[in-house]
Design a protein around this motif. Structure first.
Motif, PDB file in Angstrom:
ATOM      1  N   ILE A  22      37.145  -1.084 -12.945  1.00 43.49           N
ATOM      2  CA  ILE A  22      35.713  -0.810 -12.986  1.00 43.49           C
ATOM      3  C   ILE A  22      35.489   0.677 -13.142  1.00 43.49           C
ATOM      4  O   ILE A  22      36.088   1.487 -12.444  1.00 43.49           O
ATOM      5  CB  ILE A  22      35.030  -1.323 -11.706  1.00 43.49           C
ATOM      6  CG1 ILE A  22      35.255  -2.826 -11.578  1.00 43.49           C
ATOM      7  CG2 ILE A  22      33.545  -1.010 -11.712  1.00 43.49           C
ATOM      8  CD1 ILE A  22      34.656  -3.402 -10.339  1.00 43.49           C
ATOM      9  N   ASP A  23      34.644   1.058 -14.055  1.00 40.84           N
ATOM     10  CA  ASP A  23      34.315   2.455 -14.287  1.00 40.84           C
ATOM     11  C   ASP A  23      33.627   3.032 -13.052  1.00 40.84           C
ATOM     12  O   ASP A  23      32.671   2.468 -12.537  1.00 40.84           O
ATOM     13  CB  ASP A  23      33.396   2.559 -15.504  1.00 40.84           C
ATOM     14  CG  ASP A  23      33.213   3.996 -15.958  1.00 40.84           C
ATOM     15  OD1 ASP A  23      33.618   4.908 -15.217  1.00 40.84           O
ATOM     16  OD2 ASP A  23      32.660   4.181 -17.054  1.00 40.84           O
ATOM     17  N   ASP A  24      34.130   4.167 -12.556  1.00 44.00           N
ATOM     18  CA  ASP A  24      33.558   4.769 -11.348  1.00 44.00           C
ATOM     19  C   ASP A  24      32.082   5.115 -11.520  1.00 44.00           C
ATOM     20  O   ASP A  24      31.313   5.082 -10.564  1.00 44.00           O
ATOM     21  CB  ASP A  24      34.328   6.033 -10.975  1.00 44.00           C
ATOM     22  CG  ASP A  24      35.678   5.693 -10.362  1.00 44.00           C
ATOM     23  OD1 ASP A  24      35.827   4.542  -9.931  1.00 44.00           O
ATOM     24  OD2 ASP A  24      36.552   6.558 -10.336  1.00 44.00           O
ATOM     25  N   THR A  25      31.678   5.446 -12.739  1.00 46.19           N
ATOM     26  CA  THR A  25      30.281   5.827 -12.955  1.00 46.19           C
ATOM     27  C   THR A  25      29.352   4.640 -12.771  1.00 46.19           C
ATOM     28  O   THR A  25      28.164   4.799 -12.537  1.00 46.19           O
ATOM     29  CB  THR A  25      30.103   6.381 -14.369  1.00 46.19           C
ATOM     30  OG1 THR A  25      30.492   5.380 -15.321  1.00 46.19           O
ATOM     31  CG2 THR A  25      30.966   7.609 -14.582  1.00 46.19           C
ATOM     32  N   ILE A  26      29.902   3.414 -12.862  1.00 48.50           N
ATOM     33  CA  ILE A  26      29.092   2.212 -12.692  1.00 48.50           C
ATOM     34  C   ILE A  26      29.313   1.607 -11.319  1.00 48.50           C
ATOM     35  O   ILE A  26      28.391   1.218 -10.620  1.00 48.50           O
ATOM     36  CB  ILE A  26      29.422   1.189 -13.791  1.00 48.50           C
ATOM     37  CG1 ILE A  26      29.042   1.781 -15.154  1.00 48.50           C
ATOM     38  CG2 ILE A  26      28.675  -0.117 -13.570  1.00 48.50           C
ATOM     39  CD1 ILE A  26      29.404   0.888 -16.317  1.00 48.50           C
ATOM     40  N   ALA A  27      30.585   1.534 -10.912  1.00 44.58           N
ATOM     41  CA  ALA A  27      30.904   0.881  -9.647  1.00 44.58           C
ATOM     42  C   ALA A  27      30.519   1.725  -8.444  1.00 44.58           C
ATOM     43  O   ALA A  27      30.141   1.209  -7.414  1.00 44.58           O
ATOM     44  CB  ALA A  27      32.395   0.566  -9.590  1.00 44.58           C
ATOM     45  N   GLY A  28      30.644   3.051  -8.593  1.00 43.45           N
ATOM     46  CA  GLY A  28      30.240   3.910  -7.490  1.00 43.45           C
ATOM     47  C   GLY A  28      31.421   4.572  -6.826  1.00 43.45           C
ATOM     48  O   GLY A  28      31.588   5.766  -6.874  1.00 43.45           O
ATOM     49  N   SER A  29      32.289   3.822  -6.174  1.00 44.50           N
ATOM     50  CA  SER A  29      33.423   4.405  -5.466  1.00 44.50           C
ATOM     51  C   SER A  29      34.426   3.326  -5.142  1.00 44.50           C
ATOM     52  O   SER A  29      34.209   2.142  -5.386  1.00 44.50           O
ATOM     53  CB  SER A  29      32.944   5.079  -4.167  1.00 44.50           C
ATOM     54  OG  SER A  29      32.433   4.092  -3.279  1.00 44.50           O
ATOM     55  N   THR A  30      35.564   3.760  -4.558  1.00 41.82           N
ATOM     56  CA  THR A  30      36.576   2.792  -4.148  1.00 41.82           C
ATOM     57  C   THR A  30      36.087   1.929  -3.002  1.00 41.82           C
ATOM     58  O   THR A  30      36.632   0.849  -2.764  1.00 41.82           O
ATOM     59  CB  THR A  30      37.859   3.533  -3.723  1.00 41.82           C
ATOM     60  OG1 THR A  30      37.534   4.508  -2.731  1.00 41.82           O
ATOM     61  CG2 THR A  30      38.490   4.240  -4.914  1.00 41.82           C
ATOM     62  N   THR A  31      35.066   2.390  -2.261  1.00 46.20           N
ATOM     63  CA  THR A  31      34.484   1.565  -1.201  1.00 46.20           C
ATOM     64  C   THR A  31      33.901   0.290  -1.781  1.00 46.20           C
ATOM     65  O   THR A  31      34.035  -0.788  -1.205  1.00 46.20           O
ATOM     66  CB  THR A  31      33.395   2.352  -0.444  1.00 46.20           C
ATOM     67  OG1 THR A  31      33.951   3.573   0.042  1.00 46.20           O
ATOM     68  CG2 THR A  31      32.841   1.539   0.703  1.00 46.20           C
ATOM     69  N   THR A  32      33.252   0.402  -2.946  1.00 47.17           N
ATOM     70  CA  THR A  32      32.706  -0.773  -3.616  1.00 47.17           C
ATOM     71  C   THR A  32      33.814  -1.738  -3.980  1.00 47.17           C
ATOM     72  O   THR A  32      33.692  -2.946  -3.804  1.00 47.17           O
ATOM     73  CB  THR A  32      31.949  -0.344  -4.890  1.00 47.17           C
ATOM     74  OG1 THR A  32      30.936   0.593  -4.535  1.00 47.17           O
ATOM     75  CG2 THR A  32      31.316  -1.536  -5.567  1.00 47.17           C
ATOM     76  N   LEU A  33      34.936  -1.202  -4.465  1.00 43.03           N
ATOM     77  CA  LEU A  33      36.065  -2.038  -4.837  1.00 43.03           C
ATOM     78  C   LEU A  33      36.634  -2.782  -3.631  1.00 43.03           C
ATOM     79  O   LEU A  33      36.987  -3.955  -3.721  1.00 43.03           O
ATOM     80  CB  LEU A  33      37.158  -1.182  -5.487  1.00 43.03           C
ATOM     81  CG  LEU A  33      36.831  -0.611  -6.865  1.00 43.03           C
ATOM     82  CD1 LEU A  33      37.876   0.422  -7.264  1.00 43.03           C
ATOM     83  CD2 LEU A  33      36.785  -1.717  -7.895  1.00 43.03           C
ATOM     84  N   SER A  34      36.734  -2.095  -2.500  1.00 41.37           N
ATOM     85  CA  SER A  34      37.272  -2.738  -1.302  1.00 41.37           C
ATOM     86  C   SER A  34      36.363  -3.869  -0.825  1.00 41.37           C
ATOM     87  O   SER A  34      36.836  -4.905  -0.351  1.00 41.37           O
ATOM     88  CB  SER A  34      37.463  -1.702  -0.190  1.00 41.37           C
ATOM     89  OG  SER A  34      36.221  -1.176   0.231  1.00 41.37           O
ATOM     90  N   LYS A  35      35.038  -3.685  -0.963  1.00 39.92           N
ATOM     91  CA  LYS A  35      34.106  -4.737  -0.569  1.00 39.92           C
ATOM     92  C   LYS A  35      34.224  -5.946  -1.492  1.00 39.92           C
ATOM     93  O   LYS A  35      34.150  -7.090  -1.043  1.00 39.92           O
ATOM     94  CB  LYS A  35      32.678  -4.204  -0.580  1.00 39.92           C
ATOM     95  CG  LYS A  35      32.371  -3.204   0.526  1.00 39.92           C
ATOM     96  CD  LYS A  35      30.941  -2.726   0.456  1.00 39.92           C
ATOM     97  CE  LYS A  35      30.632  -1.733   1.581  1.00 39.92           C
ATOM     98  NZ  LYS A  35      29.237  -1.229   1.505  1.00 39.92           N
ATOM     99  N   MET A  36      34.417  -5.696  -2.790  1.00 38.68           N
ATOM    100  CA  MET A  36      34.592  -6.792  -3.738  1.00 38.68           C
ATOM    101  C   MET A  36      35.882  -7.549  -3.444  1.00 38.68           C
ATOM    102  O   MET A  36      35.915  -8.785  -3.449  1.00 38.68           O
ATOM    103  CB  MET A  36      34.588  -6.241  -5.162  1.00 38.68           C
ATOM    104  CG  MET A  36      33.264  -5.622  -5.582  1.00 38.68           C
ATOM    105  SD  MET A  36      33.365  -4.694  -7.113  1.00 38.68           S
ATOM    106  CE  MET A  36      33.544  -6.002  -8.309  1.00 38.68           C
ATOM    107  N   SER A  37      36.962  -6.800  -3.181  1.00 35.49           N
ATOM    108  CA  SER A  37      38.240  -7.429  -2.840  1.00 35.49           C
ATOM    109  C   SER A  37      38.118  -8.266  -1.572  1.00 35.49           C
ATOM    110  O   SER A  37      38.678  -9.365  -1.480  1.00 35.49           O
ATOM    111  CB  SER A  37      39.319  -6.357  -2.658  1.00 35.49           C
ATOM    112  OG  SER A  37      39.526  -5.626  -3.829  1.00 35.49           O
TER     113      SER A  37
END
Length: 320
Positions: free
Chosen positions: A111-126
């Motif tokens: 996911i592009d950081d400019t769209i997703a926001g941060s790795t925190t967003t990724l951890s929540k999705m996971s």
């Protein structure tokens, strides 16, 4: 067009006027989004309409008389996996697709950081996806008991530590390094190398902690192979056909041919997967990742539409 091909086309194509609507209709067919919603105020059916001020470009609309001329609006993500998330539906499905492919690439690349926001967003999705897999395995346990063994399947058992691994032996000692719990593994092996793992966190590798797990998940009368750890000596008295291998002398018993290489090889694969995803930071996270491995072996690989089909099905079951 198959599930995989259709989804790849939707998530990889450039954003067009009808692109968001096509994706929403696809998710509705797969039961990942609601197809019908009633207004909470007037109990009338809401309509799916285009909304410029909405990130998804579409929303559920109600213009009933009970609203006094105002428009009641509800998100298309209502009561779904995607609710309360600022990540676009297209990026969400890219993440789900990569998850179903085994997460061979780093999650940060998905996911592009400019769209997703941060790795925190990724951890929540996971976290959301992991809990979908955990819920599916829990339903399997309630329905079948998740048992292995029998006449056509032998079982290999072993225990291992999943501790924090420091790069080049440097860095701070994380909580995972001090973990005292063991991962107890039971691997059911059928003909042609088909395997079904059961992985449990146990406080100690004593007889009191290991034997109840074995009797719960391994059928009586099964052939069980292990090392000569003393906690397993009681297994013949419980009705199991127990074979051992003395690892201090050889890896394959010359008399019986018994060995634990299937599980030793599986340990390496499981540890690489969990270390790559940093899933051994605490006991709760490790337990979830172990359950995801079970989900992949017990459910995903057997689904007629593959891992992606099984994941979509389990998401629809959890958020129906």
């Amino acid at each position: 067009m198959g599930n995989l091909t259709r989804l790849k086309k939707l998530i990889n194509e450039e954003i067009s006027k009808r692109g968001p609507l096509k994706l929403i209709k696809y998710l509705q067919r797969k039961k990942l989004l609601k197809r019908k919603i009633k207004c909470k105020v007037c109990q009338q059916k809401m309509e799916l309409k285009k909304r410029v001020n909405n990130g998804d470009q579409y929303a559920w609309i109600c213009r009933g008389a009970a609203h006094g001329g105002h428009v009641k609006q509800t998100s298309v993500r209502h009561k779904s996996l995607f609710s309360r998330s600022k990540v676009s539906l297209q990026r969400w499905m890219q993440f789900i697709y990569r998850f179903s492919q085994g997460l061979r690439l780093r999650q940060i690349d998905m996911i592009d950081d400019t769209i997703a926001g941060s790795t925190t967003t990724l951890s929540k999705m996971s976290k959301k996806i992991r809990r979908v897999c955990v819920a599916a395995v829990q339903r399997l346990r309630r329905r079948t008991g998740q048992q292995i063994g029998g006449q056509r399947e032998f079982v290999v058992i072993d225990e291992s530590h999943f501790r924090h691994k420091r790069k080049y032996g440097r860095g701070r000692m994380a909580g995972g390094w001090k973990r005292r719990k063991w991962v107890f593994g039971m691997l059911g092996i059928k003909h042609r190398g088909k395997t079904r793992p059961i992985l449990r966190l146990v406080e100690k590798r004593s007889r009191r902690h290991l034997v109840p797990v074995i009797t719960l998940h391994v059928r009586i009368g099964s052939s069980v192979i292990s090392d000569e750890w003393r906690a397993y000596r009681v297994l013949p008295n419980l009705g199991y056909e127990h074979h051992t291998v003395n690892h201090s002398r050889w890896y394959v018993d010359p008399r019986t041919g018994a060995h634990t290489q299937h599980l030793e090889r599986a340990w390496r694969s499981y540890k690489e997967q969990i270390w790559r995803l940093r899933g051994n930071r605490n006991d709760r996270l490790l337990s979830e990742h172990l359950t995801v491995i079970e989900w992949n072996e017990w459910l995903a690989k057997k689904h007629k539409n593959g891992t992606l089909g099984r994941l979509i099905y389990d998401i629809s079951k959890k958020y129906r």
